[in-house]
Design a protein around this motif. Structure first.
Motif, PDB file in Angstrom:
ATOM      1  N   ARG A  41      39.909  37.404  27.605  1.00  0.00           N
ATOM      2  CA  ARG A  41      39.672  37.737  29.096  1.00  0.00           C
ATOM      3  C   ARG A  41      40.548  39.088  29.173  1.00  0.00           C
ATOM      4  O   ARG A  41      41.657  39.230  28.742  1.00  0.00           O
ATOM      5  CB  ARG A  41      40.027  36.770  30.060  1.00  0.00           C
ATOM      6  CG  ARG A  41      39.470  35.546  29.805  1.00  0.00           C
ATOM      7  CD  ARG A  41      37.861  35.749  30.366  1.00  0.00           C
ATOM      8  NE  ARG A  41      37.119  34.372  30.327  1.00  0.00           N
ATOM      9  CZ  ARG A  41      36.412  33.868  29.213  1.00  0.00           C
ATOM     10  NH1 ARG A  41      36.540  34.708  28.032  1.00  0.00           N
ATOM     11  NH2 ARG A  41      35.783  32.981  29.560  1.00  0.00           N
ATOM     12  N   TRP A  42      39.940  39.985  29.814  1.00  0.00           N
ATOM     13  CA  TRP A  42      40.686  41.452  30.010  1.00  0.00           C
ATOM     14  C   TRP A  42      41.513  41.309  31.003  1.00  0.00           C
ATOM     15  O   TRP A  42      41.468  40.566  31.923  1.00  0.00           O
ATOM     16  CB  TRP A  42      39.648  42.597  30.229  1.00  0.00           C
ATOM     17  CG  TRP A  42      38.497  42.684  29.276  1.00  0.00           C
ATOM     18  CD1 TRP A  42      37.500  42.315  29.250  1.00  0.00           C
ATOM     19  CD2 TRP A  42      38.785  43.858  28.207  1.00  0.00           C
ATOM     20  NE1 TRP A  42      36.734  43.006  28.529  1.00  0.00           N
ATOM     21  CE2 TRP A  42      37.528  43.977  27.717  1.00  0.00           C
ATOM     22  CE3 TRP A  42      39.740  44.634  27.984  1.00  0.00           C
ATOM     23  CZ2 TRP A  42      37.309  44.768  26.554  1.00  0.00           C
ATOM     24  CZ3 TRP A  42      39.523  45.553  26.826  1.00  0.00           C
ATOM     25  CH2 TRP A  42      38.242  45.338  26.141  1.00  0.00           C
ATOM     26  N   VAL A  43      42.738  41.858  30.958  1.00  0.00           N
ATOM     27  CA  VAL A  43      43.653  42.120  32.162  1.00  0.00           C
ATOM     28  C   VAL A  43      43.128  43.796  32.373  1.00  0.00           C
ATOM     29  O   VAL A  43      43.539  44.520  31.692  1.00  0.00           O
ATOM     30  CB  VAL A  43      45.018  42.042  32.015  1.00  0.00           C
ATOM     31  CG1 VAL A  43      45.993  42.402  33.009  1.00  0.00           C
ATOM     32  CG2 VAL A  43      45.311  40.373  31.687  1.00  0.00           C
ATOM     33  N   MET A  44      42.849  43.923  33.685  1.00  0.00           N
ATOM     34  CA  MET A  44      42.471  45.255  34.139  1.00  0.00           C
ATOM     35  C   MET A  44      42.822  45.676  35.613  1.00  0.00           C
ATOM     36  O   MET A  44      42.975  44.865  36.286  1.00  0.00           O
ATOM     37  CB  MET A  44      40.973  45.511  33.901  1.00  0.00           C
ATOM     38  CG  MET A  44      40.166  44.327  34.770  1.00  0.00           C
ATOM     39  SD  MET A  44      38.237  44.749  34.338  1.00  0.00           S
ATOM     40  CE  MET A  44      38.214  43.781  32.888  1.00  0.00           C
ATOM     41  N   LYS A  45      42.822  46.977  35.831  1.00  0.00           N
ATOM     42  CA  LYS A  45      43.454  47.460  36.795  1.00  0.00           C
ATOM     43  C   LYS A  45      42.506  47.116  37.994  1.00  0.00           C
ATOM     44  O   LYS A  45      41.195  47.166  37.736  1.00  0.00           O
ATOM     45  CB  LYS A  45      43.704  49.028  36.856  1.00  0.00           C
ATOM     46  CG  LYS A  45      42.610  49.962  36.399  1.00  0.00           C
ATOM     47  CD  LYS A  45      43.008  51.254  36.142  1.00  0.00           C
ATOM     48  CE  LYS A  45      42.104  52.079  35.589  1.00  0.00           C
ATOM     49  NZ  LYS A  45      42.534  53.654  35.459  1.00  0.00           N
ATOM     50  N   LYS A  46      42.920  46.771  39.135  1.00  0.00           N
ATOM     51  CA  LYS A  46      42.150  46.344  40.160  1.00  0.00           C
ATOM     52  C   LYS A  46      41.007  47.272  40.724  1.00  0.00           C
ATOM     53  O   LYS A  46      40.124  46.789  41.158  1.00  0.00           O
ATOM     54  CB  LYS A  46      42.943  45.749  41.489  1.00  0.00           C
ATOM     55  CG  LYS A  46      43.441  46.876  42.329  1.00  0.00           C
ATOM     56  CD  LYS A  46      44.025  46.595  43.553  1.00  0.00           C
ATOM     57  CE  LYS A  46      44.554  47.632  44.512  1.00  0.00           C
ATOM     58  NZ  LYS A  46      44.428  47.419  45.699  1.00  0.00           N
ATOM     59  N   GLU A  47      41.219  48.600  40.449  1.00  0.00           N
ATOM     60  CA  GLU A  47      40.420  49.490  40.934  1.00  0.00           C
ATOM     61  C   GLU A  47      38.878  49.589  40.233  1.00  0.00           C
ATOM     62  O   GLU A  47      37.855  49.694  40.620  1.00  0.00           O
ATOM     63  CB  GLU A  47      40.885  50.995  40.545  1.00  0.00           C
ATOM     64  CG  GLU A  47      42.106  51.443  41.384  1.00  0.00           C
ATOM     65  CD  GLU A  47      43.350  51.021  40.702  1.00  0.00           C
ATOM     66  OE1 GLU A  47      44.469  51.044  41.658  1.00  0.00           O
ATOM     67  OE2 GLU A  47      43.332  50.193  39.829  1.00  0.00           O
ATOM     68  N   LEU A  48      38.974  48.646  39.076  1.00  0.00           N
ATOM     69  CA  LEU A  48      37.704  48.576  38.250  1.00  0.00           C
ATOM     70  C   LEU A  48      37.045  47.432  39.143  1.00  0.00           C
ATOM     71  O   LEU A  48      35.524  47.584  38.546  1.00  0.00           O
ATOM     72  CB  LEU A  48      37.877  48.097  36.968  1.00  0.00           C
ATOM     73  CG  LEU A  48      38.655  49.299  36.044  1.00  0.00           C
ATOM     74  CD1 LEU A  48      39.017  48.769  34.518  1.00  0.00           C
ATOM     75  CD2 LEU A  48      37.723  50.373  35.812  1.00  0.00           C
ATOM     76  N   LYS A  49      37.423  46.725  39.826  1.00  0.00           N
ATOM     77  CA  LYS A  49      36.570  45.905  40.835  1.00  0.00           C
ATOM     78  C   LYS A  49      35.496  46.394  41.530  1.00  0.00           C
ATOM     79  O   LYS A  49      34.714  45.719  41.718  1.00  0.00           O
ATOM     80  CB  LYS A  49      37.572  44.968  41.376  1.00  0.00           C
ATOM     81  CG  LYS A  49      36.930  43.581  41.954  1.00  0.00           C
ATOM     82  CD  LYS A  49      38.140  42.671  42.439  1.00  0.00           C
ATOM     83  CE  LYS A  49      37.559  41.275  42.674  1.00  0.00           C
ATOM     84  NZ  LYS A  49      38.694  40.731  43.137  1.00  0.00           N
ATOM     85  N   LYS A  50      36.011  47.621  41.831  1.00  0.00           N
ATOM     86  CA  LYS A  50      34.995  48.351  42.719  1.00  0.00           C
ATOM     87  C   LYS A  50      33.757  48.999  42.208  1.00  0.00           C
ATOM     88  O   LYS A  50      32.925  49.635  42.730  1.00  0.00           O
ATOM     89  CB  LYS A  50      35.896  49.290  43.538  1.00  0.00           C
ATOM     90  CG  LYS A  50      36.957  48.802  44.461  1.00  0.00           C
ATOM     91  CD  LYS A  50      37.543  50.067  45.234  1.00  0.00           C
ATOM     92  CE  LYS A  50      38.777  49.184  45.834  1.00  0.00           C
ATOM     93  NZ  LYS A  50      39.465  50.229  46.264  1.00  0.00           N
ATOM     94  N   VAL A  51      33.914  49.064  40.748  1.00  0.00           N
ATOM     95  CA  VAL A  51      32.682  49.751  40.086  1.00  0.00           C
ATOM     96  C   VAL A  51      31.456  49.007  40.116  1.00  0.00           C
ATOM     97  O   VAL A  51      31.506  47.857  40.044  1.00  0.00           O
ATOM     98  CB  VAL A  51      33.341  49.970  38.728  1.00  0.00           C
ATOM     99  CG1 VAL A  51      31.876  50.556  37.725  1.00  0.00           C
ATOM    100  CG2 VAL A  51      34.366  51.120  38.723  1.00  0.00           C
ATOM    101  N   PRO A  52      30.445  49.431  40.619  1.00  0.00           N
ATOM    102  CA  PRO A  52      29.323  48.634  40.953  1.00  0.00           C
ATOM    103  C   PRO A  52      28.937  48.151  39.539  1.00  0.00           C
ATOM    104  O   PRO A  52      28.947  48.797  38.364  1.00  0.00           O
ATOM    105  CB  PRO A  52      28.225  49.672  41.096  1.00  0.00           C
ATOM    106  CG  PRO A  52      28.973  51.094  41.945  1.00  0.00           C
ATOM    107  CD  PRO A  52      30.277  51.099  41.088  1.00  0.00           C
ATOM    108  N   VAL A  53      28.250  46.973  39.584  1.00  0.00           N
ATOM    109  CA  VAL A  53      27.961  46.082  38.437  1.00  0.00           C
ATOM    110  C   VAL A  53      29.026  45.664  37.696  1.00  0.00           C
ATOM    111  O   VAL A  53      29.516  44.558  37.658  1.00  0.00           O
ATOM    112  CB  VAL A  53      26.822  46.645  37.711  1.00  0.00           C
ATOM    113  CG1 VAL A  53      26.396  45.805  36.447  1.00  0.00           C
ATOM    114  CG2 VAL A  53      25.568  47.205  38.462  1.00  0.00           C
ATOM    115  N   LEU A  54      29.872  46.502  37.035  1.00  0.00           N
ATOM    116  CA  LEU A  54      31.135  46.251  36.061  1.00  0.00           C
ATOM    117  C   LEU A  54      32.057  45.178  37.117  1.00  0.00           C
ATOM    118  O   LEU A  54      32.584  44.084  36.441  1.00  0.00           O
ATOM    119  CB  LEU A  54      31.738  47.633  35.770  1.00  0.00           C
ATOM    120  CG  LEU A  54      33.201  47.258  35.124  1.00  0.00           C
ATOM    121  CD1 LEU A  54      32.568  46.868  33.433  1.00  0.00           C
ATOM    122  CD2 LEU A  54      33.980  48.319  34.877  1.00  0.00           C
TER     123      LEU A  54
END
Length: 180
Positions: A41-54
């Motif tokens: 599982r990735w640990v990723m910055k929360k800003e990526l949660k807003k990217v459509p579909v991704l």
């Protein structure tokens, strides 16, 4: 684009790891998904949660979003990562925290290494080579080329104390840097 994998024999699929890799290009994600034969599982910055579909896909797949500006939220996210580790899944970090714009290795953040020491899990250093030349930062212009995914021997942390955090970060960074 061709990808060469070196060091796959260093992975024991029965173990959990804290995987730490350099981040040079958006292409790194495809290389990792396509050629790192490991449940993670990735640990990723929360800003990526807003990217459509991704964002929705990553959330449904159980990846962990972290707010790098809110220390208590970051700790909560790391605690969720700990729960995933208990299930035998590895946790993947780009410890630089973002893509390098010029291909040089950026300073590492502490989260991945703190998690490894807290859980006494090995760090699995991974070097990604060549993706910056194929898909440089701030462009969607793909260039022909080959990349390499180098899986280094794990750094065992059993018996390491929290006071060795800087040593673990530096050791991992040196291993990755040597190949890029």
């Amino acid at each position: 684009m061709g990808v060469t994998v070196e060091g796959a024999h260093h992975i024991d699929r029965r173990r959990s790891y804290v995987v730490a890799a350099n981040h040079q290009s958006q292409l790194d994600i495809l290389v990792i998904y396509g050629w790192l034969d490991l449940d993670f599982r990735w640990v990723m910055k929360k800003e990526l949660k807003k990217v459509p579909v991704l964002g929705i896909c990553c959330e449904k797949l159980g990846h962990i979003f972290i707010d790098r500006l809110d220390a208590s939220a970051a700790v909560a996210a790391i605690n969720r990562a700990k729960e995933k580790m208990a299930e035998g899944t590895s946790i993947f970090f780009f410890p630089e925290g973002t893509r390098s714009r010029d291909g040089r290795l950026l300073p590492f953040k502490k989260g991945a290494f703190k998690l490894a020491l807290d859980l006494q899990l090995p760090v699995l250093p991974v070097s990604i080579v060549g993706t910056h030349d194929i898909l440089p930062a701030d462009t969607m212009c793909l260039r022909p080329g080959r990349s390499k995914l180098i899986i280094h021997p794990p750094i065992e942390t059993t018996g390491w104390e929290a006071g060795r955090l800087s040593e673990l970060m530096q050791r991992t960074r040196e291993i990755i840097l040597k190949e890029i």
